[in-house]
Design an enzyme around this catalytic site. Structure first.
Site, PDB file in Angstrom:
ATOM      1  N   ASP A 176      28.749  23.598  20.829  1.00  0.00           N
ATOM      2  CA  ASP A 176      29.559  22.525  20.226  1.00  0.00           C
ATOM      3  C   ASP A 176      30.607  22.227  21.287  1.00  0.00           C
ATOM      4  O   ASP A 176      31.538  23.021  21.491  1.00  0.00           O
ATOM      5  CB  ASP A 176      30.227  22.976  18.923  1.00  0.00           C
ATOM      6  CG  ASP A 176      30.963  21.809  18.273  1.00  0.00           C
ATOM      7  OD1 ASP A 176      31.601  21.030  19.010  1.00  0.00           O
ATOM      8  OD2 ASP A 176      30.896  21.659  17.051  1.00  0.00           O
ATOM      9  N   HIS A 177      30.449  21.090  21.983  1.00  0.00           N
ATOM     10  CA  HIS A 177      31.283  20.904  23.176  1.00  0.00           C
ATOM     11  C   HIS A 177      32.765  20.785  22.836  1.00  0.00           C
ATOM     12  O   HIS A 177      33.607  20.960  23.704  1.00  0.00           O
ATOM     13  CB  HIS A 177      30.782  19.737  24.040  1.00  0.00           C
ATOM     14  CG  HIS A 177      30.974  18.395  23.433  1.00  0.00           C
ATOM     15  ND1 HIS A 177      30.059  17.851  22.568  1.00  0.00           N
ATOM     16  CD2 HIS A 177      31.959  17.499  23.560  1.00  0.00           C
ATOM     17  CE1 HIS A 177      30.498  16.668  22.194  1.00  0.00           C
ATOM     18  NE2 HIS A 177      31.646  16.422  22.776  1.00  0.00           N
ATOM     19  N   HIS A 239      31.744  19.306  14.620  1.00  0.00           N
ATOM     20  CA  HIS A 239      32.952  19.266  15.451  1.00  0.00           C
ATOM     21  C   HIS A 239      34.238  19.431  14.630  1.00  0.00           C
ATOM     22  O   HIS A 239      35.090  20.266  14.956  1.00  0.00           O
ATOM     23  CB  HIS A 239      33.034  17.946  16.217  1.00  0.00           C
ATOM     24  CG  HIS A 239      31.831  17.665  17.067  1.00  0.00           C
ATOM     25  ND1 HIS A 239      31.252  18.624  17.855  1.00  0.00           N
ATOM     26  CD2 HIS A 239      31.102  16.542  17.253  1.00  0.00           C
ATOM     27  CE1 HIS A 239      30.215  18.091  18.484  1.00  0.00           C
ATOM     28  NE2 HIS A 239      30.110  16.836  18.133  1.00  0.00           N
TER      29      HIS A 239
END
Ligand code: NAP
Length: 483
Positions: A176-177, A239
């Site tokens: 999950d950047h 996110h």
């Protein structure tokens, strides 16, 4: 300030989907920047693997062009040539036998070995199985999987099972950047590295928390994918949920992968079911004009949301009575992501009602201008009595830490290097992802059963009017989405 670059161990990184958009846009430019910083040791290798047939030279050329297009500031022809000399290519079919033997021969050495699944999730199971069949799933192996991790709880479970059939959880890195962003990690440093905040970090002192992730872009070329997903699945379940976890979790005993992930999981499990009245869904729609969500996805009947705002409650001692408001959407007024912790007012104002109402707000900005500021109340300078004013104690990293702060690795750079180092702290564990779906599924099912339609909103606005009401009815208001 001098930033320290510690080279990682020599590695082989295989990128399934190496010719794809994500690989060219993000993964390879990130590796190039780490190469330029000196973090990639001499004989590490990056192997592109995809369905189309290319020579290594063609792949090198494709990636060099990608760096030029997507990271023009960092592009340096000589450096790029040096970097791409580490690139190789194998023509592999995830669903067939083509290329697997050749790949196994290339990665047979005794070194860290990572396989990045930058392909559609429907291929994850087949890739895991073939890595195992061809003897590449040993204890040196790590696999990296991209979002979306499932479409609902059942599909996420099935994906987890497919991976678990051949890999231990300690070998699986779910990206999950958002977790790789500098500010997100700084959030943990600020919370757990200072005495100042943690004693106040609870329902007794915090009035509410706002998390906003606003985009100016529409669905663009991703219309077909996005329309099956919507803001809830594409942004909130992953996110925004990860940001919520980091802001709300208890202090882990150590900054170690499972200690942190255990605490995040407890937060997700403590989330209350969200009533329909506490959610506003929107769809951008410019009366008769472009851009219009329905035109962008090519389906005039679509009920998918491109905006969502919701009030979320966490049922535990720390947060009972303090709501979190989440908001995300496309085609909004500005591109901005921030978390705001809004503290309560002082219990009594010694300055009288004319001094106005004031609150401390800690704002964590993910973009633009990564940084934090803390709003404090002071006396307005000058004569004329005790008038109060709120001013920010600004901690913009670029200003506070000098030019090095602008050169901090981006999320993909950091996360890929963490994979090579074997550090899973900033990656989602399988049970976290499942718990997040278990929370999101009934909400989405409710919309589908009731046939709910999202509210229209103007492109370039802050979302549907109804999202303002979500706050107003609680006597609160959203922070401005600033351009
Ligand atoms: P893409 O541009 O469509 O690329 C897909 C890649 O998969 C291509 O390299 C393709 O190879 C390869 N491929 C397809 N079928 C294959 C098979 N049977 N065997 C081996 N390789 C195969 O997709 P993308 O945008 O890069 O996205 C990749 C993954 O990342 C997806 O899961 C996506 O949801 C996720 N993701 C993407 C983004 C983004 O910004 N693009 C952001 C977040 C997450 P050929 O071209 O040679 O056929």
């Amino acid at each position: 300030m001098v930033s320290r670059v510690i080279p990682v161990d020599t590695f082989d990184l295989v990128i399934f989907g190496g010719t794809g958009d994500l690989a060219r846009r993000k993964i390879l430019p990130a590796l190039y920047r780490r190469f330029c910083s000196g973090q990639m040791e001499g004989d590490s290798r990056i192997i592109g693997a995809a369905r189309s047939d290319h020579t290594a030279e063609e792949f090198q050329q494709l990636i060099a062009e990608g760096i030029k297009e997507f990271d023009p500031k960092a592009y340096d022809a000589e450096k790029v040539a040096e970097f791409t000399s580490h690139l190789d290519y194998v023509h592999v079919d995830a669903l067939g036998e083509t290329g697997w033997k050749a790949l196994a021969e290339k990665v047979s050495g005794d070194r860290v070995r990572a396989f990045y699944f930058s392909v559609a999730p429907s291929l994850f199971g087949a890739l895991a199985e073939r890595l195992h069949t061809h003897g590449m799933a040993d204890s040196n192996t790590r696999i990296v999987v991209e979002k979306p991790f499932g479409h609902d709880l059942a599909s996420a479970r099935a994906l987890n099972q497919d991976l678990a059939a051949h890999f231990d959880e300690s070998q699986v890195y779910r990206i999950d950047h958002y977790l790789g962003k500098e500010t997100v990690q700084n959030l943990m440093a600020v919370r757990f590295g200072n005495m100042l905040f943690e004693p106040l970090w609870n329902a007794q002192y915090v009035d509410h928390i706002q998390i906003t992730v606003a985009e100016t872009v529409g669905v663009g070329g991703r219309g077909e994918y996005y329309d099956k997903s919507g803001a809830m699945r594409d942004m909130v379940q992953n996110h925004l949920m990860q940001l919520l976890c980091l802001i709300a979790m208890e202090p882990p005993a150590r900054f170690e992968p499972d200690a942190v992930r255990d605490e995040k999981l407890k937060v997700i499990r403590a989330l209350e079911a969200v009533p329909a009245d506490d959610i506003v869904r929107g769809q951008y729609s410019a009366a008769g004009k472009q851009p219009n969500y329905l035109d962008d996805v090519g389906d005039p009947t679509s009920r998918t949301e491109s905006f969502i705002a919701m009030k979320v409650k966490i049922s535990n001692w720390r947060w009972a009575g303090t709501p979190l408001y989440l908001r995300t959407g496309k085609k909004l007024k500005a591109r901005t992501s921030e978390i705001a912790v809004v503290f309560k007012q002082t219990p009594h104002s010694i300055f009288g009602p004319e001094s106005g109402s004031h609150r401390n707000i800690l704002t964590i900005r993910l973009q633009p201008n990564e940084g934090m500021d803390l709003g404090v109340t002071i006396k307005e300078p000058g004569p004329g009595g005790m008038r109060l004013v709120d001013v920010p104690l600004d901690m913009t990293f670029a200003e506070a830490l000098g030019p090095d702060a602008e050169d901090v690795p981006d999320a993909y750079e950091r996360l890929i290097m963490d994979v090579i180092r074997g550090n899973q702290t900033l990656f989602m564990r399988g049970d976290e992802v499942e718990a997040a779906w278990a929370w999101a599924d009934p909400i989405i099912d409710g919309w589908e059963q009731r046939g709910d339609r999202p509210m229209p909103y103007d492109p370039g606005s802050t979302g549907p009017e109804e999202s303002m009401m979500l706050m107003h009815k609680d006597g609160r208001r959203w922070r401005e989405i600033k351009t």
